[in-house]
Design a protein around this motif. Sequence first.
Motif, PDB file in Angstrom:
ATOM      1  N   UNK A  47       0.890  -1.197   0.163  1.00 15.52           N
ATOM      2  CA  UNK A  47       0.176   0.016   0.462  1.00 15.52           C
ATOM      3  C   UNK A  47       1.018   1.427   0.187  1.00 15.52           C
ATOM      4  N   UNK A  48       1.839   1.446  -0.315  1.00 16.55           N
ATOM      5  CA  UNK A  48       3.286   2.115  -0.176  1.00 16.55           C
ATOM      6  C   UNK A  48       3.149   3.186   1.296  1.00 16.55           C
ATOM      7  N   UNK A  49       3.357   2.277   2.461  1.00 16.96           N
ATOM      8  CA  UNK A  49       3.519   2.759   3.555  1.00 16.96           C
ATOM      9  C   UNK A  49       5.228   2.016   3.868  1.00 16.96           C
ATOM     10  N   UNK A  50       6.007   2.916   3.463  1.00 13.99           N
ATOM     11  CA  UNK A  50       7.071   2.577   3.197  1.00 13.99           C
ATOM     12  C   UNK A  50       7.986   2.780   5.075  1.00 13.99           C
ATOM     13  N   UNK A  51       7.589   4.295   5.543  1.00 11.56           N
ATOM     14  CA  UNK A  51       8.282   4.162   6.295  1.00 11.56           C
ATOM     15  C   UNK A  51       8.597   3.642   7.561  1.00 11.56           C
ATOM     16  N   UNK A  52       6.102   2.865   7.263  1.00 11.16           N
ATOM     17  CA  UNK A  52       6.379   2.362   8.113  1.00 11.16           C
ATOM     18  C   UNK A  52       7.181   1.015   8.644  1.00 11.16           C
ATOM     19  N   UNK A  53       6.446   0.335   7.729  1.00 10.24           N
ATOM     20  CA  UNK A  53       7.882  -0.951   6.889  1.00 10.24           C
ATOM     21  C   UNK A  53       9.012  -1.112   7.760  1.00 10.24           C
ATOM     22  N   UNK A  54       9.850   0.290   7.623  1.00 10.97           N
ATOM     23  CA  UNK A  54      11.421   0.186   7.328  1.00 10.97           C
ATOM     24  C   UNK A  54      11.087   0.317   9.318  1.00 10.97           C
ATOM     25  N   UNK A  55      10.284   1.016  10.080  1.00  8.02           N
ATOM     26  CA  UNK A  55      10.054   1.423  11.355  1.00  8.02           C
ATOM     27  C   UNK A  55       9.741  -0.355  11.833  1.00  8.02           C
ATOM     28  N   UNK A  56       8.682  -0.447  11.286  1.00 10.89           N
ATOM     29  CA  UNK A  56       8.148  -1.543  11.976  1.00 10.89           C
ATOM     30  C   UNK A  56       9.091  -3.194  11.756  1.00 10.89           C
ATOM     31  N   UNK A  57      10.026  -2.967  10.721  1.00 11.09           N
ATOM     32  CA  UNK A  57      11.743  -3.930  10.631  1.00 11.09           C
ATOM     33  C   UNK A  57      12.186  -3.353  11.456  1.00 11.09           C
ATOM     34  N   UNK A  58      12.739  -2.136  11.627  1.00  5.59           N
ATOM     35  CA  UNK A  58      13.813  -2.048  12.991  1.00  5.59           C
ATOM     36  C   UNK A  58      13.893  -2.872  14.082  1.00  5.59           C
ATOM     37  N   UNK A  59      11.912  -1.757  14.460  1.00  8.35           N
ATOM     38  CA  UNK A  59      11.672  -2.194  15.878  1.00  8.35           C
ATOM     39  C   UNK A  59      11.529  -3.485  16.261  1.00  8.35           C
ATOM     40  N   UNK A  60      11.833  -4.454  14.873  1.00  5.66           N
ATOM     41  CA  UNK A  60      11.314  -5.605  15.241  1.00  5.66           C
ATOM     42  C   UNK A  60       9.440  -6.155  15.601  1.00  5.66           C
ATOM     43  N   UNK A  61       9.027  -5.521  15.154  1.00  4.18           N
ATOM     44  CA  UNK A  61       7.448  -5.984  15.100  1.00  4.18           C
ATOM     45  C   UNK A  61       7.231  -6.900  14.237  1.00  4.18           C
ATOM     46  N   UNK A  62       8.319  -6.463  12.887  1.00  2.00           N
ATOM     47  CA  UNK A  62       7.341  -6.547  11.358  1.00  2.00           C
ATOM     48  C   UNK A  62       6.934  -8.426  11.631  1.00  2.00           C
ATOM     49  N   UNK A  63       7.178  -9.194  12.455  1.00  7.08           N
ATOM     50  CA  UNK A  63       6.730 -10.758  12.120  1.00  7.08           C
ATOM     51  C   UNK A  63       5.172 -10.556  13.251  1.00  7.08           C
ATOM     52  N   UNK A  64       5.069  -9.816  14.474  1.00  3.74           N
ATOM     53  CA  UNK A  64       3.570  -9.851  14.225  1.00  3.74           C
ATOM     54  C   UNK A  64       2.349  -9.483  14.355  1.00  3.74           C
TER      55      UNK A  64
END
Length: 320
Positions: A47-64
Amino acid sequence: MNVRAFLKLGLATLALSVSLSGCGGDDDDDDIPLPQQKTLAQVASEGGYTALVAAATKAGIAGTLSDPAAQLTVFAPSDQAFNALATRLGFADATAMVNALPPAALQSILNYHVLGSKKLAADLSAGGATQATAYTYAGAPARLNFDFTGGVKITDAALTVANVTTTNVPASNGVIHAIDKVLVPPGVLNIVQMAQANPQFSSLVGAVVAANLQGTLSGAGPFTVFAPNNAAFAAAPQNLSAAQLRTVLTYHVVSGQVLSTQIPFGTPVATVAGQNIVISAGTPPTIRDTTATPAKIIAVDVRASNGVIHVVDKVLIPTL
């Protein structure tokens, strides 16, 4: 066989053929796989939420956000929203902010955008004016404040308001509601950053920088700051010297964290400027300075990582 008998036999055979064909078609349809709905993480990425995805990846919650067993509600800020917060905090853009903030801070910020169950727009409205997030602060889930008048508006811990711009974006493990601002949680940003995050304190931030107090108020503290809003600064005396400005600003600062429930009403309170203020109980409470006009405390308990902010509608004037 006469013609009538032949026609009856033909029609019966045709009916049986159609019946068998229909049964066979159903079996074939069962073998066709249904399209798989994407997870929250996939929907955000596509959906183009680039910053959100980058933040989630660094924060370690992308798996959640990819967990198939979860059923979550995510308020997803646009890239423009991330860039707006980044520039307010002094970063070049969202990428620079995500790179600079530690994973724990990003995790807290993002968890503040998550509700622990799937809530469509109608469920949000039914959920009431305050709702618990997945971010825990001071031993309890931090809450968001909702206003459902003319859409959905969300007020965060920095007293800023996000608008829900798109509702009910489906995912296999929850739902996304797009918002136009990053929600700022309590206890993550320091006092200066909390003021920077809210446009109503731009005059205060400018004065703090002019007086070279930003380093002090970003330090360990803790501090209690009575923060005048922009309207208060507009009505305040102008053309103060640098020394006078520093005295005025430190007159708004108390050493130590004093929450609204801890204010010693009616007792002189020492400020960092070395002069006292007196806070009177009331609705709202008021602060007496050296002038005849008291300041009203119009919002309380804006929690920063190094203290607390209470908002006032007047610049407090010390002896200069």
